[in-house]
Design a protein around this motif. Structure first.
Motif, PDB file in Angstrom:
ATOM      1  N   SER A 426     -20.443 125.254 -85.441  1.00 24.11           N
ATOM      2  CA  SER A 426     -21.679 125.940 -85.058  1.00 24.11           C
ATOM      3  C   SER A 426     -22.863 124.982 -85.057  1.00 24.11           C
ATOM      4  O   SER A 426     -23.711 125.030 -84.156  1.00 24.11           O
ATOM      5  CB  SER A 426     -21.931 127.104 -86.029  1.00 24.11           C
ATOM      6  N   GLU A 430     -25.049 124.004 -81.747  1.00 24.35           N
ATOM      7  CA  GLU A 430     -26.489 124.203 -81.652  1.00 24.35           C
ATOM      8  C   GLU A 430     -27.190 122.921 -81.205  1.00 24.35           C
ATOM      9  O   GLU A 430     -28.140 122.963 -80.416  1.00 24.35           O
ATOM     10  CB  GLU A 430     -27.043 124.662 -83.003  1.00 24.35           C
ATOM     11  N   LYS A 433     -26.496 122.543 -77.562  1.00 18.53           N
ATOM     12  CA  LYS A 433     -27.250 123.563 -76.828  1.00 18.53           C
ATOM     13  C   LYS A 433     -28.715 123.178 -76.697  1.00 18.53           C
ATOM     14  O   LYS A 433     -29.320 123.311 -75.617  1.00 18.53           O
ATOM     15  CB  LYS A 433     -27.122 124.905 -77.560  1.00 18.53           C
ATOM     16  N   GLU A 434     -29.302 122.679 -77.785  1.00 20.55           N
ATOM     17  CA  GLU A 434     -30.698 122.262 -77.729  1.00 20.55           C
ATOM     18  C   GLU A 434     -30.899 121.111 -76.746  1.00 20.55           C
ATOM     19  O   GLU A 434     -31.866 121.097 -75.986  1.00 20.55           O
ATOM     20  CB  GLU A 434     -31.153 121.838 -79.134  1.00 20.55           C
TER      21      GLU A 434
END
Length: 554
Positions: A426, A430, A433-434
């Motif tokens: 996770s 993240e 994704k950022e």
């Protein structure tokens, strides 16, 4: 076929009522008389059928469309309006059934069917009479082949229920030289009968039609991004095939042959010849326990890694070599055998081949190339596999695609470590994704993008093959099983071995290498006798490659 069966307690025993086609019948076991029946001359929409008998102790029985209404009506008629709950009635029926079973087994073993639900027997007999099975029309009633049938289901699922049974030994006059074996060479007389639930076919088809309508409305309201029609079409096509048990018998035979040819140690039950119809399937009984039963695994000394290797190899061969695979490998459909001749405690039993997917030759090669490319980190082959299977991405990032494939198919994580591993994944997600969102925001500032273009950037898949549904389903279920049994299993490596076999077979004979090393044609040499001999470096290279081949580490 069968539209209703009711059982009621009465002073003289249990009354069994069934309806076959247009006939309603009443039967009282043990009274020595034949069943009374009456033809229903009304239309299929008739709400009720009334049946009387010459026995003055019996009341009038009424058929109703609703199960609860029929049960209440019939029971009140017998018990003079005495109120009784359905649970109490079920318990009463079960008690009487056990009493009748015990009585019949003790007093009259020559009548094995009085302890069996007659509606199920009528179903078998009806399909045989109508030529619905592989043994229909030969003049022999299939019920004559059974010595005993258990009235209590061994297991029950959404489409069918399974009962244990015993076949009669074949007479010595048959062509089979071994009287202990049946037509298929089965040495055991223990079998199971899989019988489809009454009315399940029409119910399933109606559910599929309703779901299709709902998805169409959803697509109109939410737009193309919410159009799940391809998923539904693929799923409904395969699910409908589950309703024909003759197809399941063919699937079992095909997979059993495939696994044996590829030397995979796994058991697939054998269908019994002459006892397979559209809604009834008789197969050999395979003794074992559920693969998810951890206590039994420990008690029987099962090697979990060996067991899972055989299970994953079974599906690797099915998907990537044979192109036919069981698309429903949940733990309830996998047993661990307890009856192997060599006392091997780690042999899986594969059950329920109703939901079986068959891949076209081209699609089988595409999925094989996908697994091989992911295992070898071969970007070119990965993109080729996408093109072959019809997977279209609007994101041009093959390195990220490769990373996604290796994450999806890599080694499994034991369940005890899942929480920590999930946290790490996770956090990595993240961060990615950022970074992606920041990059997209910068690009959107430089380019005039409409809403539809922006949405496509966030959903990188433009098109995908319907076969990907069941491929992904099998992957998730098998990897989940490995995690549940606390085994870190190299899933991708096993799949790639089977995939490589298919890719090698796809290379035309004239294009296949004849030797490990390519030897150019001899060049004429008048001055140097050593011109055709390999140099020291070439010789070392040849020796190294041969050693890698010998170690199976190419």
């Amino acid at each position: 076929g069968i539209v209703r069966k009711e059982e009621m307690e009465e002073e003289d025993g249990i009354a069994l009522i069934w309806e076959v086609g247009g006939k309603a019948s009443l039967y009282i076991p043990g009274d020595g008389s034949d069943s009374d029946s009456v033809e229903d001359s009304d239309s299929d929409d008739e709400k009720s059928i009334e049946q009387t008998t010459t026995d003055s102790s019996m009341e009038l029985f009424v058929w109703a469309d609703d199960d609860a209404e029929a049960r209440a009506l019939n029971h009140r008629r017998v018990h003079n309006d005495e109120e009784i709950s359905n649970d109490e009635l079920d318990a009463l029926i079960a008690t009487r059934k056990r009493e009748r079973l015990t009585s019949n087994n003790t007093n009259n073993s020559s009548k094995p069917f009085e302890c069996w639900d007659d509606w199920m027997m009528r179903m078998i007999q009806q399909h045989h009479t109508n030529g619905g099975g592989d043994g229909g029309g030969d003049g022999e009633c299939p019920l004559d082949r059974f010595e005993w049938i258990d009235p209590v289901p061994l297991s029950t699922a959404s489409l069918a229920q399974v009962h244990r049974a015993t076949l009669k030994p074949l007479p010595p006059s048959t062509t089979n030289t071994d009287p202990s074996k049946d037509d298929d060479g089965q040495s055991s007389r223990d079998v199971v009968i899989k019988v489809q639930h009454r009315g399940i076919s029409s119910l399933l088809l109606q559910d599929m039609a309703n779901l299709r309508s709902i998805l169409k409305i959803l697509a109109r309201l939410e737009g193309p991004e919410a159009d799940y029609t391809p998923i539904f079409t693929e799923y409904s096509t395969e699910v409908k095939s589950e309703l024909d048990f003759r197809l399941e018998a063919d699937n079992m035979d095909a997979v059993r042959t495939l696994l044996a040819r590829n030397e995979v140690r796994a058991i697939v039950p054998r269908a019994i010849g002459g006892l397979v119809t559209e809604r009834v399937l008789v197969m050999e009984y395979c003794e074992g326990f559920a693969v998810r039963d951890v206590d039994m695994l420990e008690k029987n000394g099962v090697d979990r890694e060996l067991l899972l290797r055989r299970i994953v190899e079974s599906w690797a061969v099915q998907m990537h070599v044979g192109g036919i695979f069981n698309a429903d490998p949940h733990p309830g459909n996998i047993l661990v055998s307890t009856s192997t001749n060599d006392k091997d405690a780690s042999v899986p039993v594969l059950l329920d081949f109703g939901l079986t997917k068959r891949l076209s030759p081209g699609m089988k090669v595409a999925f094989a190339r996908l697994m091989h490319a992911s295992d070898e980190n071969d970007l070119d082959a990965l993109l080729t596999s996408f093109e072959e299977m019809g997977l279209v991405l609007n994101r041009k990032d093959p390195f990220e695609d490769m990373a996604s494939m290796r994450r999806s198919f890599g080694s499994t994580t034991p369940q005890s470590e899942v929480k920590e591993a999930k946290k790490e994944r996770s956090e990595r997600f993240e961060k990615r994704k950022e970074a992606m969102e920041k990059e997209m925001e910068e690009e959107e500032k430089d380019e005039a993008m409409d809403t539809k273009q922006k949405q496509k950037r966030r959903n990188p898949v433009d098109a995908w093959p319907a076969e990907l549904i069941f491929f992904g389903r099998v992957t998730n279920m098998l990897r989940g099983l490995c995690s549940r049994l606390e085994v870190r299993y190299p899933y991708l490596e096993t799949m790639a071995v089977a995939a490589r076999q298919t890719l090698l077979e796809e290379v035309p004979l004239e294009e296949r290498a004849q030797d490990l090393m390519y030897s150019p044609p001899h060049r004429p040499s008048n001055t140097n006798d050593n011109a055709d001999k390999p140099t020291t470096l070439q010789q070392r290279l040849i020796e190294a490659i041969h050693q890698l081949q010998k170690d199976n580490d190419m």
